[in-house]
Scaffold this motif. Sequence first.
Motif, mmCIF file in Angstrom:
data_model
loop_
_atom_site.group_PDB
_atom_site.id
_atom_site.type_symbol
_atom_site.label_atom_id
_atom_site.label_comp_id
_atom_site.label_asym_id
_atom_site.label_seq_id
_atom_site.Cartn_x
_atom_site.Cartn_y
_atom_site.Cartn_z
ATOM 1 N N SER A 160 0.832 -1.193 0.000
ATOM 2 C CA SER A 160 0.000 0.000 0.000
ATOM 3 C C SER A 160 0.871 1.249 0.000
ATOM 4 C CB SER A 160 -0.898 0.000 1.240
ATOM 5 O OG SER A 160 -1.697 1.157 1.295
ATOM 6 N N PRO A 175 -3.781 0.752 -3.122
ATOM 7 C CA PRO A 175 -4.278 1.344 -1.876
ATOM 8 C C PRO A 175 -4.844 0.296 -0.927
ATOM 9 C CG PRO A 175 -4.925 2.677 -3.745
ATOM 10 C CD PRO A 175 -4.314 1.427 -4.317
ATOM 11 N N LEU A 176 -4.389 0.323 0.292
ATOM 12 C CA LEU A 176 -4.784 -0.685 1.266
ATOM 13 C C LEU A 176 -6.292 -0.699 1.480
ATOM 14 C CD1 LEU A 176 -4.210 -2.835 3.388
ATOM 15 C CD2 LEU A 176 -3.720 -0.991 5.012
ATOM 16 N N GLN A 177 -6.918 0.469 1.577
ATOM 17 C CA GLN A 177 -8.354 0.500 1.821
ATOM 18 C C GLN A 177 -9.142 -0.158 0.691
ATOM 19 O OE1 GLN A 177 -9.854 1.199 4.672
ATOM 20 N NE2 GLN A 177 -7.770 1.473 5.469
ATOM 21 N N GLU A 178 -8.646 -0.046 -0.528
ATOM 22 C CA GLU A 178 -9.317 -0.712 -1.651
ATOM 23 C C GLU A 178 -9.158 -2.226 -1.556
ATOM 24 O OE1 GLU A 178 -8.439 0.811 -5.512
ATOM 25 O OE2 GLU A 178 -8.560 2.913 -4.884
ATOM 26 N N GLN A 179 -7.985 -2.672 -1.107
ATOM 27 C CA GLN A 179 -7.799 -4.104 -0.924
ATOM 28 C C GLN A 179 -8.698 -4.639 0.185
ATOM 29 O OE1 GLN A 179 -3.625 -5.595 -1.254
ATOM 30 N NE2 GLN A 179 -3.070 -3.421 -1.293
ATOM 31 N N LEU A 180 -8.774 -3.914 1.276
ATOM 32 C CA LEU A 180 -9.633 -4.338 2.381
ATOM 33 C C LEU A 180 -11.107 -4.359 1.965
ATOM 34 C CD1 LEU A 180 -7.956 -2.338 5.284
ATOM 35 C CD2 LEU A 180 -7.948 -4.823 4.996
ATOM 36 N N GLN A 181 -11.514 -3.369 1.181
ATOM 37 C CA GLN A 181 -12.896 -3.326 0.726
ATOM 38 C C GLN A 181 -13.210 -4.491 -0.197
ATOM 39 O OE1 GLN A 181 -15.266 -1.410 1.915
ATOM 40 N NE2 GLN A 181 -16.778 -2.456 0.610
ATOM 41 N N ARG A 184 -13.873 -7.504 1.916
ATOM 42 C CA ARG A 184 -15.206 -7.440 2.545
ATOM 43 C C ARG A 184 -16.317 -7.762 1.562
ATOM 44 N NH1 ARG A 184 -13.131 -2.177 4.290
ATOM 45 N NH2 ARG A 184 -12.026 -2.467 6.276
ATOM 46 N N ALA A 219 0.643 -3.649 5.974
ATOM 47 C CA ALA A 219 -0.560 -3.893 5.185
ATOM 48 C C ALA A 219 -1.000 -5.345 5.308
ATOM 49 C CB ALA A 219 -0.305 -3.541 3.719
ATOM 50 N N ALA A 222 -3.158 -5.998 8.403
ATOM 51 C CA ALA A 222 -4.541 -5.554 8.265
ATOM 52 C C ALA A 222 -5.325 -6.485 7.351
ATOM 53 C CB ALA A 222 -4.575 -4.121 7.717
ATOM 54 N N GLU A 226 -8.657 -8.962 8.279
ATOM 55 C CA GLU A 226 -9.930 -8.888 7.545
ATOM 56 C C GLU A 226 -10.284 -10.231 6.933
ATOM 57 O OE1 GLU A 226 -13.353 -7.345 6.808
ATOM 58 O OE2 GLU A 226 -11.784 -6.043 7.661
#
Length: 291
Positions: A160, A175-181, A184, A219, A222, A226
């Motif tokens: 990330s 981007p880490l948030q895109e990977q986490l999303q 999910r 990253a 996290a 998840e």
Amino acid sequence: CLPRPAPTAVAATTEGPPGDRPMDPGVVPSPPGSPVPGAAAQATKVTFVADSTIFTNTRRVLRLAERYGAHVISHQGDVDYNQRPAQFFGLVNEIAGSHVPVLLAVGNAEWATPEPYSRMAQERVRPPVQCEGPMGFASHCVIAGPGRTPVAFVHLSGWSPPSPKAAPSETTAWPLQEQLQLVRTALGAHGLGVWKVCAFHVPAAAPSTLDKDLDGQAAAWALTQECLRHGALVVNAHKHYYARSRPVRAGASALAPDPAPEPGTPEAPVRLQPGRGVVLIAGLGGASIGR
């Protein structure tokens, strides 16, 4: 993802000792009453491999995949260390077959030019495998079909921005948030009875014990948390050895597995379920063997 007995078996293979025996056939034990790997047509067989080359040892690994009838190869990155994707995928064609999809998570060896690896892996996708998203960085794939055990895969960059000190390309540092999303939404869309796999290159460590040589572990921590929340099998590499945890729970401050059974007591079958998964390091793809 195995809350109740179902006819399922997943085989994992990688380079083994002389004799080419399969590696740890109990990667995730099947529920009671399930067929053994190779004994049932409905079993979905996955070869987990990473840290590979285009030379002799990787040929041995791919022969195992072919011998055990792998339906799909999940590659957790560091494909060939020489920026020669055409040679690697040609080797897969020669040994395992051009019909076998290779689902890819890019590793640090692909940082310089990740796009050819992504494109060539994407070109191999065909039924019964269906994929969406950029292969190697943030893809969601499903293998399913009549009479086949469904498996849902999320293959991630694992890196990330800002870029770690080894300076991967901007496309690699997703981007880490895109990977986490993606984890999910993709894994959350699959109900009970579907195997769930999260694959990315660098294994996680707790934030308090990060290996400073592996900036991507922040990253990875996290992402691992998840994935465990969705009851996934987390598959990493980078370390050139094989390791498998006992069940670990999401939300812990460290990857502390369930306690070992008393000496002489067999381990209970592993049950993957929301909040509880297994972490696997499959880094014996032929490059070298670490200690």
